[in-house]
Design a protein around this motif. Sequence first.
Motif, PDB file in Angstrom:
ATOM      1  N   LEU A 286       0.776  -1.106  -0.044  1.00 61.08           N
ATOM      2  CA  LEU A 286      -0.006  -0.044   0.025  1.00 61.08           C
ATOM      3  C   LEU A 286       1.003   1.392   0.006  1.00 61.08           C
ATOM      4  CD1 LEU A 286      -2.832   1.254   0.440  1.00 61.08           C
ATOM      5  CD2 LEU A 286      -2.625   1.319   2.509  1.00 61.08           C
ATOM      6  N   LEU A 291      -2.865   5.806   1.634  1.00 59.69           N
ATOM      7  CA  LEU A 291      -3.243   5.617   2.757  1.00 59.69           C
ATOM      8  C   LEU A 291      -3.494   7.036   3.632  1.00 59.69           C
ATOM      9  CD1 LEU A 291      -3.813   4.148   5.593  1.00 59.69           C
ATOM     10  CD2 LEU A 291      -1.599   3.997   6.013  1.00 59.69           C
ATOM     11  N   VAL A 302     -13.804   0.656   2.042  1.00 57.30           N
ATOM     12  CA  VAL A 302     -12.648   0.522   0.940  1.00 57.30           C
ATOM     13  C   VAL A 302     -13.079  -0.593  -0.084  1.00 57.30           C
ATOM     14  CG1 VAL A 302      -9.978   0.119  -0.018  1.00 57.30           C
ATOM     15  CG2 VAL A 302     -10.551   1.583   2.184  1.00 57.30           C
ATOM     16  N   GLN A 316      -4.707  -5.831   1.629  1.00 52.94           N
ATOM     17  CA  GLN A 316      -6.032  -5.830   2.024  1.00 52.94           C
ATOM     18  C   GLN A 316      -5.882  -5.936   3.532  1.00 52.94           C
ATOM     19  OE1 GLN A 316      -8.624  -8.652   0.402  1.00 52.94           O
ATOM     20  NE2 GLN A 316     -10.181  -8.665   1.909  1.00 52.94           N
ATOM     21  N   LEU A 319      -5.222  -2.783   5.817  1.00 57.60           N
ATOM     22  CA  LEU A 319      -6.389  -1.810   5.704  1.00 57.60           C
ATOM     23  C   LEU A 319      -7.552  -2.243   6.402  1.00 57.60           C
ATOM     24  CD1 LEU A 319      -6.762  -1.021   1.697  1.00 57.60           C
ATOM     25  CD2 LEU A 319      -5.801   0.729   3.421  1.00 57.60           C
ATOM     26  N   VAL A 325     -13.259  -3.290   4.435  1.00 54.43           N
ATOM     27  CA  VAL A 325     -12.679  -3.640   3.089  1.00 54.43           C
ATOM     28  C   VAL A 325     -13.559  -4.738   2.496  1.00 54.43           C
ATOM     29  CG1 VAL A 325     -10.616  -4.378   1.923  1.00 54.43           C
ATOM     30  CG2 VAL A 325     -10.347  -3.230   4.084  1.00 54.43           C
TER      31      VAL A 325
END
Length: 537
Positions: A286, A291, A302, A316, A319, A325
């Motif tokens: 990421l 972010l 997300v 994933q 997050l 997510v």
Amino acid sequence: MGKKRRTHAVLSVLVIMVLIIGMIPGLASADTSDGSTWLAWLSFATSADSTLIAGETDNINVQLWDNNSNPFSGSVASATITGSDGVSKIYQISGNSGDYTISNVTLETAGDYQLVIRQGAIGTAFASGTITVLDAKTLITDPLYINTNNTVRVKVTDADGNPLMRKSGTVDGSLVGASTVSYTTLSDGTFTFSMTPTLYGNVNIDYAGHIIGTIPVQPAYSQSTRIGGTSSDNVSLAISVAQSGWTAGAQNVILTRDDQFSDALAAAPLSKKLDAPILMTSSSKLDDRTLTELQSLGAKNVYIIGGTVAVSQGIQDSLSGEFTVTRIAGQQAYDTAAQISANVGIDPTQTVYIANAYAIPDAIAISAFAAEQGSPILLTEQNSVPASTAQALANLKAGNVILLGGTAVIDSSVENELSSKYHVKRWGGFDRYDTENIIFQNLFNTDTPQSPIYFTSGLVRQDDVSSGEPKADALVTAALAAKQGGFVVMLPQNSLPSSLNYFLLFNKGYIKQTSVIGNNNSISLDLESQLKQMLVH
């Protein structure tokens, strides 16, 4: 001593009662010994009689009542209306048997006014009530452009938002070289007028001697500041676009890979439905900038587009501790598009657009239009319809299908296969830019033109760039265009293809605003200047 105190107390109470009775409207000098009646109180015939519009001349209908709660049948001497500033005005009043009318009342300033009606025979007997005066206001739907025949829709309401029905006034265009036109509102408070201003300035909407709305005359064409002009890569460009369109934040954000766009080709309609910007990241880790932008937007949800090869499981997981997510993914790009379509949905009377999964420009060219319509974008192979696409069409109960691109990208066998179940059209040109032109010719609405137009790089495939990443400008801007009611035009860096040159010249009178997206390697400064000179009118 105790008896005297009680006597004094009783006398005091009696005195207070007499004073109170004397203060009651209509009772101050009443003498009931002969059984006579007097004016005691009033009520307004309707709510419209107690609520007026500033500057409007109207009659006020009231019902007068006597001290026995019967309709008052005596004579009245006057009706006085007093504002908060203490200024009073006497109006003519007429009527009988309880129903009276105060004629030709005009109150110029919003606020509360005191109405007092006095009895003729007993001048000190009166009835009173409060009249509220509200300003009229306008909700103006459309702009006015110079040297353009504009049609403008307006709604007239009071200050509380209630429509003013069947009211007449004028639209004063004298300050902008246009005539003054009259209007009468419909039952919903709306009216429409046409005007061609030849000067810059303001057009005033007048009602009852008051200016209740002002429309500034704008340039017929304006080019906004370039978005993402200093962006260094796709991640930073996506952030610039999100910051431009989602200034108040976004609860939902779409996240996709930054170096290959097949998975995200169908994302614009989902973006429109979720009101979600599209951000990007590398596949394996990421990006810190992404972010930070997720946090700055105040995102809660997300939506990752593509499988773990496109956006890794590690991203994933990183997050999931801060956001909810959801991953939307299939084995291939057309499978992912089918999954996205299930989230978008469709009215069976609408259209499904189908592009070749590898003809990235064709899918992006339709993105903003499809998003505005709420229409899914599906993907196909060149010579056959993938099973997931066929199933998605069945699930959507699609009626109309439009194939994007010529037979070199979607073979006629695909068209024949689909034509047995759906009403199929093809919009395809001899190259990507001609296909864009054909899409625009079919969907650009000159009655209510889509605006703004966003000029972006057409280098959207990996084959388009000799080194580095393809440009994501058009993909992420499709989400912004759908949000703003505009669309995306993809161009080479330094030139304007003849088919798009024709479209822009032919429709320049309807193009009011444009913006260039990306740095100079996306759209050069020379091309930006050429576009501006072409579209000024």
